[in-house]
Write a protein that holds these residues in place. Sequence first.
Motif, short mmCIF file in Angstrom:
data_model
loop_
_atom_site.label_atom_id
_atom_site.label_comp_id
_atom_site.label_asym_id
_atom_site.label_seq_id
_atom_site.Cartn_x
_atom_site.Cartn_y
_atom_site.Cartn_z
N LEU A 263 0.84 -1.20 0.00
CA LEU A 263 0.00 0.00 0.00
C LEU A 263 0.87 1.25 0.00
CD1 LEU A 263 -2.95 1.00 0.14
CD2 LEU A 263 -2.59 1.33 2.57
N ARG A 264 1.92 1.21 0.83
CA ARG A 264 2.80 2.38 0.90
C ARG A 264 3.41 2.65 -0.48
NH1 ARG A 264 5.88 0.86 4.58
NH2 ARG A 264 5.02 2.08 6.28
N SER A 265 3.90 1.60 -1.13
CA SER A 265 4.49 1.79 -2.45
C SER A 265 3.47 2.38 -3.41
CB SER A 265 4.98 0.46 -3.02
OG SER A 265 5.73 -0.23 -2.07
N LEU A 266 2.27 1.86 -3.37
CA LEU A 266 1.25 2.34 -4.30
C LEU A 266 0.94 3.81 -4.06
CD1 LEU A 266 -1.17 -0.72 -4.41
CD2 LEU A 266 0.32 0.12 -6.23
N VAL A 267 0.87 4.17 -2.79
CA VAL A 267 0.51 5.54 -2.45
C VAL A 267 1.59 6.51 -2.93
CG1 VAL A 267 0.33 7.09 -0.49
CG2 VAL A 267 -1.03 5.02 -0.54
#
Lengths: 259, 259, 233, 346, 346
Positions: free
Chosen positions: B82-86
């Motif tokens: 999720l962090r990477s996507l954000v």
Amino acid sequence: MIPRWVYAPAALGVALVLLPLAGMASRVAWGDFVDLVTSDSALTALSLSLRTSLVSTVLCVLLGVPMALVLARTEFPGQGVLRSLVLLPLVLPPVVGGIALLYTFGRRGLLGDELDLLGVQVAFSTTAVVLAQAFVSLPFLVVSLEGSLRSAGQRYEVVAATLGASPTTVLRRVTIPLVLPGLVSGAVLAFARSLGEFGATITFAGSLEGTTRTLPLYIYNLRVTDPDAAVAMSLVLVVVAVVVIGLAPQRPRRTGGLR
Amino acid sequence: MIPRWVYAPAALGVALVLLPLAGMASRVAWGDFVDLVTSDSALTALSLSLRTSLVSTVLCVLLGVPMALVLARTEFPGQGVLRSLVLLPLVLPPVVGGIALLYTFGRRGLLGDELDLLGVQVAFSTTAVVLAQAFVSLPFLVVSLEGSLRSAGQRYEVVAATLGASPTTVLRRVTIPLVLPGLVSGAVLAFARSLGEFGATITFAGSLEGTTRTLPLYIYNLRVTDPDAAVAMSLVLVVVAVVVIGLAPQRPRRTGGLR
Amino acid sequence: GGPDDDTTTLTVYAAASLTATFEQLGEEFEAEHDGVDVQLSFGGSADLVTQIQEGAHADVFASADTANMDELTGDGLASGDPEDFATNTLEIAVPPGNPAGVTGLQDLAKPGLDLVVCAPEVPCGAAAQAVAEAAGVTLSPVSEEQSVTDVLAKVTSGEADAGLVYRTDVLAAGDGADGVEGIEFPEAASVVNTYPIVSVEGSDEPDLAREFTELVLGATGREVLADAGFGPP
Amino acid sequence: MTLELTAGVPDRGVDVTIEVAAGETVALLGPNGAGKSTVLAVAAGTLRPERGRVVLDGRELTGERGFVPPHARRVALLAQDPLLFPHLSVLDNVAFGPRSLGHGRRTSRESALRWLGEVDAADLADRRPGGISGGQAQRVAVARALAAEPSLLLLDEPMAALDVAVAPALRQTLRRVLADRTVVLVTHDVLDALLLADRVVVLDDGRVVEDGPSAEVLSRPRSPFAARIAGLNMVAGLWRDGAVLGDDGVAIRGLAAEAGPAPGERVVAVFRPSAVSVFHEAPGGSPRNSLAVTVTDLEPHGDQVRVRAGHLAADLTVQSAAELDLAPGVRVVFAVKATEVYVYRT
Amino acid sequence: MTLELTAGVPDRGVDVTIEVAAGETVALLGPNGAGKSTVLAVAAGTLRPERGRVVLDGRELTGERGFVPPHARRVALLAQDPLLFPHLSVLDNVAFGPRSLGHGRRTSRESALRWLGEVDAADLADRRPGGISGGQAQRVAVARALAAEPSLLLLDEPMAALDVAVAPALRQTLRRVLADRTVVLVTHDVLDALLLADRVVVLDDGRVVEDGPSAEVLSRPRSPFAARIAGLNMVAGLWRDGAVLGDDGVAIRGLAAEAGPAPGERVVAVFRPSAVSVFHEAPGGSPRNSLAVTVTDLEPHGDQVRVRAGHLAADLTVQSAAELDLAPGVRVVFAVKATEVYVYRT
Ligand SMILES: Nc1ncnc2c1ncn2[C@@H]1O[C@H](COP(=O)(O)OP(=O)(O)OP(=O)(O)O)[C@@H](O)[C@H]1O
Ligand SMILES: Nc1ncnc2c1ncn2[C@@H]1O[C@H](COP(=O)(O)OP(=O)(O)OP(=O)(O)O)[C@@H](O)[C@H]1O
Ligand SMILES: [Mg+2]
Ligand SMILES: [Mg+2]
């Protein structure tokens, strides 16, 4: 322990970021995907992008860590102005940044004559790509690291000094390890920004396959001739970025709780 | 107490950023400067830029603070992904981001029908400018704030909870005040990024004077017909940015020293 | 990959609207010339001129308009006189199915129709303005884009009901689901855009540069360009 | 406000069960790393034990059925670090608890000022935590915990770092405010345990080794640590022929304090350092216990001199110490009358 | 390694000059906020005083001509917070000093292990600072400071937070390693001052109020704080007709310890709590000083009971205290023989 209601706006924020990505993915012609993204030109561009971004990230670390240290750990008149100036590439539209670089390192630029004398041609070479990327990425690293340095405070550095550690030793064995999470996330930001850099590169470095045509420039070209391929390549860029960001250690610092 | 040698690479880094600015300044036709930058179109673009950047910064704070809290203060499977996507909008070339937004909020996009039903037309409106700016700026705020939250640790939050403060009270009276420097610098980054935003805006929102033509778009247009004016306006952008960044409080947190 | 030691590189700077045609011509040229690698750099004509002025290494420059070519020759950076090799005229681009029912230039002035054009500062925008003036039509676009690509993106995504672009752009975009439909209109003939090409002064490979120019100007070039929708000079 | 607590935290080697009656103050004693802070953290809900249960007045705070978050427990914890909020003034730090309870700003500040007065720190009200001394911060932290008006109060070494001038005054204050509250107090000071606590629980290595009324535990310690904190000599061993056969080989005769232990049972012999006489040679005469020891240390103890020999101690007058020419390394005999030695089961 | 230090830090209200001879250990005593930590910070170079000078063995460390940075001073500071480096293991924390001196990794670790052993923390070597208890962290911090082999050692309350089981052992260790070093030691414990320090300097409100050999200062205190820390009663006043006319109105006869003070001169009367008898009514008989007081507190003191009345104290046997039926609030008379009262100039 965060309030429950916080999840609502957080989900909205995630949606703002993820929906467009989904929108993009929904347009990919998955049938041709592999063919599109493994063409020679695509791989050349990808490899150039990865190499230049890596070099520019290293450059950002080498120059940015000292800059962040000077901003966070010293005080001098005009520091505020200097900080603002250093952050400027953030606000400058990249194309304008490219023009500024051209006005500096170009043949008719500020340093044009000096560089000519040295026989160096910076503009329109791979060096120019790296310079352009470093120019736009440097502030990311500096800002992120300066924040970490300020938050970490100087207490441990002072202790280390009283134990006889010279400033260099303190930097190496205390300061850097303590702010490592901030440094890593700064470097990831810088790498990501370099990877996505377009405007300054096309203006300052041009767009020549294998030399200066990075992935974003390649995507720009594709948009004219083959929009499908452009979207597919964008998705590749996204995947590369996810992998890079995901590889960075995000392990939270052990805080040790209350005593 | 930082090692002396640190100043050398720091100076080099400052030079990398400042030289291009000097290069740009050296090309300004100072005689016409005032006329160039106070034309009606210029002022319209500047005011639009400031207003949209402000709104998008507010949006980033409203959505980004909760996102940073969720990333820094909770643990769940898939958090890394999720962090990477954000963070992706960071790496996406802005133009690609604009396309992605178009595919999502556009008339024939993912949410096109839903938005149509609501009678909302995003495209070619000032709303689209704000959306584009928020999309590219949000990760800046999230990354910067998440770093601060992690560095600050949870010790004070735990103390506050044992004193009877509910999670919301802890957030309001302890967490936010403690990470205020990080939040402010994150907001400054977001504002700066919004101010300089070009690619996503032109792709997603278009360019119409007074509605969607922000300062970077205006500069881009000028560049073709009137390079002098373009450089002059870029300098105005720089000055505005310096003022904005300079206004942000950079007062270092009192660390209290050793006891 | 990059140029090897035993290959000669010919660098061609060409306007973005020539991307597809020049890529094809570049391959033809490489096929005809052993050990020659044609490097193509596409961009806005104005950007390319600036880059050449700032020292970019280019052997051939193909512009999308005469104004930018004049800029280059004015700086003494052209070797010899530029020669025109193609022309282009405007066409109306509408999303597949033409939802707004556009039939001609007059329709573009209809209220409620979302029209996008290029900004007057870029060549296709200047042309649009000239055409409208000549026809006595007042256009009120919802957006003045920076490039043809941006106009097309707005039309293909259905965001805009119509756009004014070059004929070649309509053909390049195709007519599939993600493409556009082109609508010709008679007034377009009043404004013809001309593409000049020239060898750049100081080229390391003046002979090759001349040969490339000749290829573009010759029968092969004409055929490829005509296929893409360009008119004869 | 009865507290029942079981805390099993295997990765810290802690497994403890304690109970605190309503209004009772329990002192938690034990060596460094015994698990005292861990127990408090479990009670406060800042640490979730792998296995355990916390029930406060019938309400399950930690257990199988659920977990009440710290802020909803009405349990205030004064941790070992003062951890004053750096961004708030001293006054606002103390007013934090009342504010969180929903009191108005004015009322909260008033009560904060009152509590600051109690710990003799009212003049610091406007300072920032970064600008006060270590002991001052400690006092403010005490005031902050007290101001939160908790049902259960957990204090981790509240008197450490305090100077001799404030310590007695603060002890008075605590004595007054702790009187009718349910409190768990971690301390290393026997005086705190005696004056502030109704009951003493001694932890060692993560286990409860002793538990009882303060005066009793400190006069009749059963664990070496309790003996040490109470300032008593203790020899542990087996009961044989009216004497304690110490684990280190010595035999000590004494009075069995309780119903006589069975032969071979584990017992301790406890005696006061002031009951010990010191000789160069083992004395004859009335039946005494004689222990040959080597002096390891001499230290002043009130008007007297405390002679330490390993874990045993004797108190002499300065004069006798001088006459005996004592110094670390000197071999002497500690003699203690059997009537001064109390023996009881452990 | 003689230390001469003058520290003027007006914004903390500190203005102090102290000297420490080579090899001498000086204990710095004083109430919370007196300026003790400030003095250490000036000596260590972590605080640059507005006005001041630090000279160590003839080398000016802080002064008008320059400022030697902390790392080049060979001055180790053990601060009031342990502040162990969170990213290094306990062993590497202690090895930090030796490494900084240029010793190899192996040698440094060996000496670190040795010092950890000295503070009884060798078994913590592989732990992270986040995973040890408060007292354990304190001991590791002591080891770390000692391992740095400084010319001048500054210790800020090294024994706070230590349990009774380690404190004596660590005191032994310190006594041994401090013997031939130049040390400034901040403490609130009279035992530390007596056992570890050659000389005592008492600060109050940022000023030196007393300075002298430990035994002398603690037996003949001239400042109320020193009297308090030494556990002695003190009445300050003017010398009139062979008695001290206390500032609070009482008159106390006593023996002038030194060449008789001149009438009207400021003097103090000092006497031990154990020399005080307690009565319900002022007694007749041999010439005694009688002070009418109200009992404020009773606390155990070894085998006896300490009766506090304001800043005065009396030590009684438990039996007498019970017979007198003492409790806070009861009005009694403290009597002390003039021969037990020492009077001297301040
Ligand atoms: N960082 C600081 N900034 C300003 N004033 C301070 C700072 N730290 C302490 N003070 C003030 O300076 C005075 C001296 O403080 P210092 O820390 O030296 O006291 P101390 O004698 O060490 O006390 P303690 O026994 O409580 O540790 C106090 O009044 C304190 O409030
Ligand atoms: N955060 C932690 N993670 C893992 N182990 C810990 C942690 N904190 C403490 N420990 C270990 O758990 C045990 C109990 O620690 P605790 O802090 O409860 O001791 P304590 O009785 O409070 O000691 P002290 O008197 O030194 O404060 C010790 O062995 C310690 O090393
Ligand atoms: Mg503890
Ligand atoms: Mg202090």
